[in-house]
Design an enzyme around this catalytic site. Structure first.
Site, PDB file in Angstrom:
ATOM      1  N   THR A 163      37.340  37.355  47.635  1.00 24.83           N
ATOM      2  CA  THR A 163      37.130  36.144  46.868  1.00 24.83           C
ATOM      3  C   THR A 163      37.895  36.141  45.579  1.00 24.83           C
ATOM      4  OG1 THR A 163      35.548  34.690  45.837  1.00 24.83           O
ATOM      5  CG2 THR A 163      35.125  37.011  45.611  1.00 24.83           C
ATOM      6  N   THR A 189      39.834  30.198  34.729  1.00 23.38           N
ATOM      7  CA  THR A 189      40.354  28.831  34.881  1.00 23.38           C
ATOM      8  C   THR A 189      39.232  27.865  34.484  1.00 23.38           C
ATOM      9  OG1 THR A 189      39.813  28.908  37.239  1.00 23.38           O
ATOM     10  CG2 THR A 189      42.092  29.334  36.625  1.00 23.38           C
TER      11      THR A 189
END
Lengths: 383, 383
Positions: A179, A146
């Site tokens: 995570t 991203t």
């Protein structure tokens, strides 16, 4: 190499049109067996994205044939429609691969609170399935980026077997249990309970201890898939060590690429009364905005370390605390120590040691400095 | 007006040379009686500055004749010498004013980890004592500034009696029990236990609920001194309301002047199961760096509000959460609500309402946005 470094895996990464800029945004990872064992850990955030709710359910059986991952949208806070979209994604992948939808995990990352463009995503799953390759790991790693500036992969090869993986993450980086999106693969011949044990042991001391900006995601997912294709069943300790090494490597890559960061800060808490105390103090230091600004300015401002320690419930006496920054003990016994001008902070890595003088437990948290670039990246547009 | 708005008080503010730039840096506030009752609340940080340790001890008797305050150095993490310096400061003021040192509180603010220049501070106390005036409140408020761009004062006058005060604080602004340096005075004729009760009740819902940057100071101190000079003994409720109003006003002034801030953010948590839950959720939202950056960018990014709520242990169901930003319910039932383009964020004040749909308790936390200016101010030099 990434997720296809281990035998028994294929992968693909394509541009399905989910991202408006046309960058790759859809990855598919397939376990071709013979074994299809799997384990996963997920965000501790109580607001969980639809793909997390789906994948947690799927993982209960300890078996995964494939993982579909998309960037360009987190599918979090999207209500019942969001969950239906995740379900449809798994069904589409199952159909294309001739497996059961209940063996397909889904991971999404991107902006919270928008529905995914299913008219682009579902055809994309078919395209990705048509492009699966034993060399597709790199492309898969690229498709899940991203705000990441680089893709992150890691491979550890041992005696006849391998653990590899990919990760994405650059912001909202303070895992509660896992995570970001991480997919690990191995060709070791192991069953799901062993994978689960090794994965939890590894993430607890690696991915769980990076804390770039104190903000816990709604989408954190770490998956470990085993194909058994090497035919080797390693000893648990050796396997757990390899998983830990890959997680540690990927975690460090996440920190190195954190949004706007100019410094990687290793906060090492030593001589704590317990490991819990050490983690608590390490996290408190790592989340202190004033300290993070000071490190950005290459200022060895140990007073901010002490004020952060002081907010915790850990066992310590204020007048026995010691702090070293890059090897210089600038604070001794809670007061002024060696000359702060001796501290050299020119390099990207900064090492802070906080000595609680209260026991013999230790823990290390990795974080970043706080910079104007971080502010810009997270204020100039929605992310 | 400040601390000398109430009858029975004198004050002074001078430049003693503690600050290298020659700005005012020493304030003295004296209660001329007839009564000399006092109460105080102090930082919950376990690493406490020498003046906090001293003043906590002094306040146990519920009596104060004077307060010495200096900027230019926090006298925190300065070991036994730091405590001796605070003691010497109190002794010097006691000598100049012909009172007991055990009736003199000391407050310090500035850089942590450096000793104060006592060769300048002690003569400064004598000079300040020679300049005491019933009109000195303004000068005292100016002398306690550090990175504050404006001085902060507040006065509430009631039926024949007054509560006034001054405050300093612009960074390391996340009080645990009190905040920064605040001195309140009243000419109401009240005893120390009543002052203590009113002060704790007031700070709990005002100064304790501003959280600019999540960083708790080592020096936070709030003092309330009563002279009895009005001869009026107000009802407890009326007095407590006035103290609360002054604390609320000073707290808002601190937020308005927070380092680098461009927005004042009112985080109102409603329909919580308990007030503790409401405070917990409000603080989690207020400390979320990603949200604070988004607000800086005038982006009504409610996904970051939900991800912050999700990290707490408060009672709520994710699919019943509602969020309004500046009056627009952008999140309903944990998912997309009204059009985010309807949100107008051009003004300095931003109002976030988080509806937990879990009870009827409420709490409001005030915070700021996170800006490149905050980073610059806290990285370009030690503070």
């Amino acid at each position: 190499m990434s997720v296809t470094a281990a035998q028994g895996f294929t992968a693909a990464g394509i541009a399905a049109g989910i991202k408006e800029n046309g960058n790759p945004d859809l990855a598919l990872v397939v376990n071709t067996g013979p074994r299809r064992a799997a384990a996963g850990v997920f965000t501790a955030n109580r607001v969980k994205a639809a793909p997390v709710l789906w994948s947690e359910q799927v993982l209960k059986a300890g078996r995964l044939s494939a993982v579909v991952l998309n960037s360009g949208g987190a599918n979090a806070c999207t209500g019942p429609q969001g969950f239906q979209d995740t379900h449809a994604t798994a069904e589409k992948a199952a159909e294309a691969l001739s497996v059961a939808a209940g063996e397909v995990a889904v991971c999404s990352t991107g902006l919270i609170g928008i529905l995914l463009p299913m008219d682009k995503l579902l055809p994309g799953v078919e395209t990705a399935a048509a492009h699966l390759s034993e060399h597709g790991g790199e492309k898969a790693a690229i498709a899940i980026k991203t705000t990441d500036t680089v893709h992150k992969t890691s491979v550890m090869t041992r005696d006849g077997w391998t653990v590899g993986g990919m990760a994405k993450g650059a912001g909202m980086l303070a895992p509660g249990l896992a995570t970001m999106l991480v997919v690990l693969t191995t060709d070791a011949d192991l069953e799901a309970p062993v994978l689960d044990r090794a994965l939890r042991a590894a993430t607890r001391v690696t991915l769980d201890r990076i804390d770039s900006d104190g903000c816990m995601s709604t989408n954190d997912t770490v998956l470990l898939l085993a194909s058994g294709a090497s035919g080797v069943t390693p000893e648990y300790d050796a396997f757990a060590e390899a998983v830990r090494a890959v997680c540690d490597d990927l975690g460090r890559q996440l920190i190195r690429d954190a949004e706007g960061a100019g410094k990687d800060i290793k906060v090492e808490v030593v001589n704590a009364a317990s490991e819990d105390d050490a983690v608590l103090v390490g996290r408190s230091i790592a989340r202190n905005n004033l300290l993070k600004c000071a490190i950005h300015g290459e200022d060895p401002n140990w007073g901010r370390v002490l004020s952060a320690i002081g907010t915790t419930s850990a066992a310590f006496e204020p007048d026995r605390l010691n702090v070293a920054i890059n090897g210089v003990w600038v604070c001794k016994n809670g007061s002024v120590g060696e000359d702060r001008d001796l501290v050299d902070m020119r390099y990207r890595e900064v090492h802070i040691v906080a000595d609680l003088a209260a026991g013999d437990a230790t823990a290390t948290i990795w974080t970043n400095d706080l910079t104007a670039d971080y502010v810009h990246e997270n204020s100039a547009y929605s992310s």
